[in-house]
Motif scaffolding. Structure first.
Motif, PDB file in Angstrom:
ATOM      1  N   ARG A  77      40.135  -1.949 -90.762  1.00  0.00           N
ATOM      2  CA  ARG A  77      40.374  -0.557 -91.166  1.00  0.00           C
ATOM      3  C   ARG A  77      39.549  -0.223 -92.404  1.00  0.00           C
ATOM      4  O   ARG A  77      38.880   0.824 -92.456  1.00  0.00           O
ATOM      5  CB  ARG A  77      41.866  -0.350 -91.457  1.00  0.00           C
ATOM      6  N   ARG A 133      40.148   6.674 -87.993  1.00  0.00           N
ATOM      7  CA  ARG A 133      41.436   7.115 -87.435  1.00  0.00           C
ATOM      8  C   ARG A 133      41.360   7.231 -85.915  1.00  0.00           C
ATOM      9  O   ARG A 133      42.306   6.866 -85.201  1.00  0.00           O
ATOM     10  CB  ARG A 133      41.829   8.453 -88.056  1.00  0.00           C
ATOM     11  N   GLU A 190      43.925   4.624 -84.420  1.00  0.00           N
ATOM     12  CA  GLU A 190      45.191   5.335 -84.289  1.00  0.00           C
ATOM     13  C   GLU A 190      45.198   6.306 -83.116  1.00  0.00           C
ATOM     14  O   GLU A 190      46.004   6.167 -82.188  1.00  0.00           O
ATOM     15  CB  GLU A 190      45.495   6.100 -85.588  1.00  0.00           C
TER      16      GLU A 190
END
Length: 248
Positions: free
Chosen positions: A211, A224, A228
């Motif tokens: 990340r 992201r 995610e």
């Protein structure tokens, strides 16, 4: 974060070898910021790891989830498999002998590292014709993509999501997978990044480092998307988002 590729189911493949090791992997994932992880044992590898859907594998998944709950590890485990591509695969899907990702039409597919790209494209089309959506596991590790990344571009354009391994991006599989992974990222071809975790000591579930790397190298929005948004869409059976792919 959501990790759609991990070998955390104990004693069924070359990943976790015990319930204790599985719990260590789950705790490591949660500590690093993962709130959902998919157990994807190797499946359909002839003579090695078959792991088709069975009462035994269902029971093992349930025992792992109960052990996680007793240990107070705050994440969700979803079902899946990393399904090895053979000519029989479309029929296995039709007969519900493999787990898709969280019961959706998406499933994780891997190829032999030296597989012929013509066979890859053929089996991808056949699986989609049956109504399933293959997610291609670690394309950066396949020799045909390392030698000619246009194959990856074609697969992306045809609608097959590409899942990159964190270890490839960080250089842990050598220079060729790393070079190829970064090229795919730079050209907007990656749909998501996952751990492909096998043990707490090597190829772990710890995702904070990737990340941080993606955030610094490619920015918050792309990070992201990869860690995610698209993983959540896969597990929800929804269409994925992405950047406009850039030809090589």
């Amino acid at each position: 974060m959501i990790d759609i590729h991990s070998h955390i189911l104990p004693g069924v493949d070359d990943g976790s070898q015990s319930m204790e090791e599985s719990l260590e992997l789950l705790a490591m994932a949660a500590e690093s910021g993962v709130d959902t992880i998919v157990a994807t044992p190797h499946c359909n590898i002839p003579g090695e790891f078959e792991n088709y859907v069975s009462d035994e594998i269902r029971s093992l998944f349930e025992r792992l989830d109960r052990a996680r709950e007793r240990a107070g590890i705050p994440l969700q485990i979803c079902r899946g498999m990393e399904v090895y591509a053979t000519p029989e695969l479309p029929d296995l899907l039709r007969r519900k002998q493999v787990w898709t990702l969280n019961g959706t039409r998406y499933f994780l597919m891997e190829f032999a590292f030296d597989e012929d790209p013509g066979f890859c494209s053929k089996i991808l089309r056949q699986c989609r014709d049956f109504g399933y959506q293959p997610v291609i596991a670690h394309p950066e590790r396949y020799y045909c993509i390392q030698e000619d990344p246009d194959f990856a571009f074609d697969w992306c354009i045809e609608g097959y999501p590409l899942q990159l391994n964190k270890g490839s991006i960080l250089g842990r599989f050598g220079p060729d997978p790393r070079r190829t992974a970064l090229l795919l990222l730079q050209h907007g071809l990656a749909a998501c990044v996952a751990s492909d975790a096998h043990s707490p000591r090597q190829r772990s579930t710890h995702m904070a480092e990737i990340r941080d790397y993606l955030m610094e190298r490619f920015g918050a929005d792309y990070c992201r998307l990869l860690l995610e948004e698209n993983p959540a869409r896969i597990l929800g059976g929804r269409e994925l988002l992405g950047y406009e792919p850039i030809p090589f």
